[in-house]
Scaffold this motif. Sequence first.
Motif, short mmCIF file in Angstrom:
data_model
loop_
_atom_site.label_atom_id
_atom_site.label_comp_id
_atom_site.label_asym_id
_atom_site.label_seq_id
_atom_site.Cartn_x
_atom_site.Cartn_y
_atom_site.Cartn_z
N ALA A 157 22.34 -39.58 39.28
CA ALA A 157 21.32 -39.52 40.33
C ALA A 157 21.42 -40.71 41.27
N TYR A 158 21.96 -41.82 40.79
CA TYR A 158 22.16 -43.03 41.59
C TYR A 158 20.90 -43.49 42.30
N LEU A 159 19.79 -43.39 41.58
CA LEU A 159 18.53 -43.93 42.10
C LEU A 159 18.56 -45.45 42.05
N PRO A 160 18.03 -46.12 43.07
CA PRO A 160 17.93 -47.58 43.01
C PRO A 160 17.10 -48.00 41.80
N PRO A 161 17.53 -49.02 41.07
CA PRO A 161 16.80 -49.46 39.87
C PRO A 161 15.33 -49.75 40.12
N ARG A 162 15.03 -50.37 41.26
CA ARG A 162 13.63 -50.70 41.55
C ARG A 162 12.78 -49.44 41.70
N MET A 163 13.39 -48.39 42.23
CA MET A 163 12.68 -47.13 42.42
C MET A 163 12.44 -46.45 41.07
N MET A 164 13.43 -46.50 40.18
CA MET A 164 13.27 -45.93 38.86
C MET A 164 12.17 -46.66 38.09
N GLU A 165 12.16 -47.96 38.22
CA GLU A 165 11.14 -48.76 37.52
C GLU A 165 9.75 -48.46 38.07
N ARG A 166 9.64 -48.36 39.39
CA ARG A 166 8.34 -48.11 40.02
C ARG A 166 7.76 -46.77 39.58
N HIS A 167 8.64 -45.77 39.42
CA HIS A 167 8.17 -44.43 39.08
C HIS A 167 8.34 -44.09 37.60
N GLY A 168 8.80 -45.04 36.81
CA GLY A 168 8.91 -44.80 35.38
C GLY A 168 9.93 -43.74 35.00
N ILE A 169 11.02 -43.65 35.76
CA ILE A 169 12.06 -42.64 35.50
C ILE A 169 13.11 -43.21 34.55
N THR A 170 13.44 -42.45 33.52
CA THR A 170 14.48 -42.84 32.57
C THR A 170 15.80 -42.18 32.94
N SER A 171 16.88 -42.95 32.87
CA SER A 171 18.21 -42.42 33.18
C SER A 171 19.09 -42.46 31.94
N VAL A 172 19.72 -41.33 31.63
CA VAL A 172 20.66 -41.24 30.51
C VAL A 172 22.08 -41.34 31.07
N PRO A 173 22.90 -42.28 30.59
CA PRO A 173 24.21 -42.49 31.19
C PRO A 173 25.27 -41.49 30.76
N LEU A 174 26.06 -41.01 31.73
CA LEU A 174 27.31 -40.33 31.43
C LEU A 174 28.35 -41.39 31.11
N THR A 175 29.50 -40.96 30.63
CA THR A 175 30.53 -41.93 30.25
C THR A 175 31.81 -41.71 31.03
N VAL A 176 32.54 -42.80 31.17
CA VAL A 176 33.85 -42.80 31.82
C VAL A 176 34.87 -43.23 30.78
N VAL A 177 35.95 -42.47 30.67
CA VAL A 177 37.02 -42.82 29.74
C VAL A 177 38.17 -43.40 30.56
N LEU A 178 38.39 -44.69 30.37
CA LEU A 178 39.39 -45.43 31.12
C LEU A 178 40.46 -45.89 30.13
N GLY A 179 41.59 -45.19 30.13
CA GLY A 179 42.59 -45.47 29.11
C GLY A 179 42.04 -45.10 27.74
N ASP A 180 41.92 -46.10 26.85
CA ASP A 180 41.35 -45.85 25.52
C ASP A 180 39.94 -46.39 25.40
N GLN A 181 39.32 -46.76 26.54
CA GLN A 181 37.96 -47.29 26.54
C GLN A 181 36.97 -46.21 26.96
N VAL A 182 35.87 -46.10 26.23
CA VAL A 182 34.78 -45.19 26.58
C VAL A 182 33.61 -46.04 27.05
N LEU A 183 33.27 -45.92 28.32
CA LEU A 183 32.32 -46.83 28.95
C LEU A 183 31.14 -46.07 29.56
N GLU A 184 29.94 -46.62 29.40
CA GLU A 184 28.75 -46.00 29.97
C GLU A 184 28.65 -46.32 31.46
N GLU A 185 28.42 -45.28 32.25
CA GLU A 185 28.25 -45.48 33.68
C GLU A 185 27.03 -46.36 33.95
#
Length: 281
Positions: free
Chosen positions: A13-41
């Motif tokens: 959703a790429y909501l600005p963090p301040r906006m998410m905090e103001r409205h109490g929105i929770t974000s669940v991260p997708l992941t990126v697999v870079l080589g052998d690393q699994v990283l949270e967006e």
Amino acid sequence: MSRHVAIVTDSTAYLPPRMMERHGITSVPLTVVLGDQVLEEGNEISARSLAQALQKRRSVTTSRPSPEVFAQAYRAAAEAGATGIVSLHLSSELSGTHDAAALAAKDAPVPVRVVDTGMVAMALGFCALAAAEAAEAGGTLDEAVAAAEKRASGTSAYFYVDTLDYLRRGGRIGTAQALLGSALAVKPLLELEGGRIELREKVRTASKAIARLEEIVAERAGTSHVDIAVHHLAAPERAAALADRLREKVPGLEDLHVSEVGAVIGAHTGPGLLGAVVSAR
């Protein structure tokens, strides 16, 4: 913030963090697999790191969150006092994120409405904001869902990419379309249509494509009251220039957001992405 209807979305959703905090929105991260690393967006890999990896032609893929990650988010919302949850996610045509959320919703401690918005990036973010505002006004679960769906119906997303290769590799656009663009040496303008990424127009040069993108967004906005988001990947000057021109050309502009997309969308579009979301109030 505790309210009876909680709003959950995902990291695309790429909501600005301040906006998410103001409205109490929770974000669940997708992941990126870079080589052998699994990283949270958003937490473990930045857009800049992703762009550098793509420019070095490193292998990059993406993955949905697990149902358990959603289950944890739903439990946390319930423990904070929510009696219902609206879970809004990127198009199921682009990701299995919606399916993972739906699996977790079956065993959640409170009712969860999982919504496939058919959107991505701030097109999804505007839907989450609409749901949050409805909840803040005392709306029911159904009313929050309806607010998000209404916002989605009035939202359009368009974008320019330097090459279709990244979308082709990730299976987000047809091979025939991608090869046609390469063979003709054209610059593609894309749009989100029916939850899918579709080729809208083929333009001969990058400068003409970006000028056409501006025209399309201004035409779509018309004189209505709209919010606009301009997205980019490793192209901040392009994004700032487009935002400045849209401020002048869209008379009903309310809020304008300019941001770099995260690693998940960036992995499928490549550096040079320039996008615009138009969302009717």
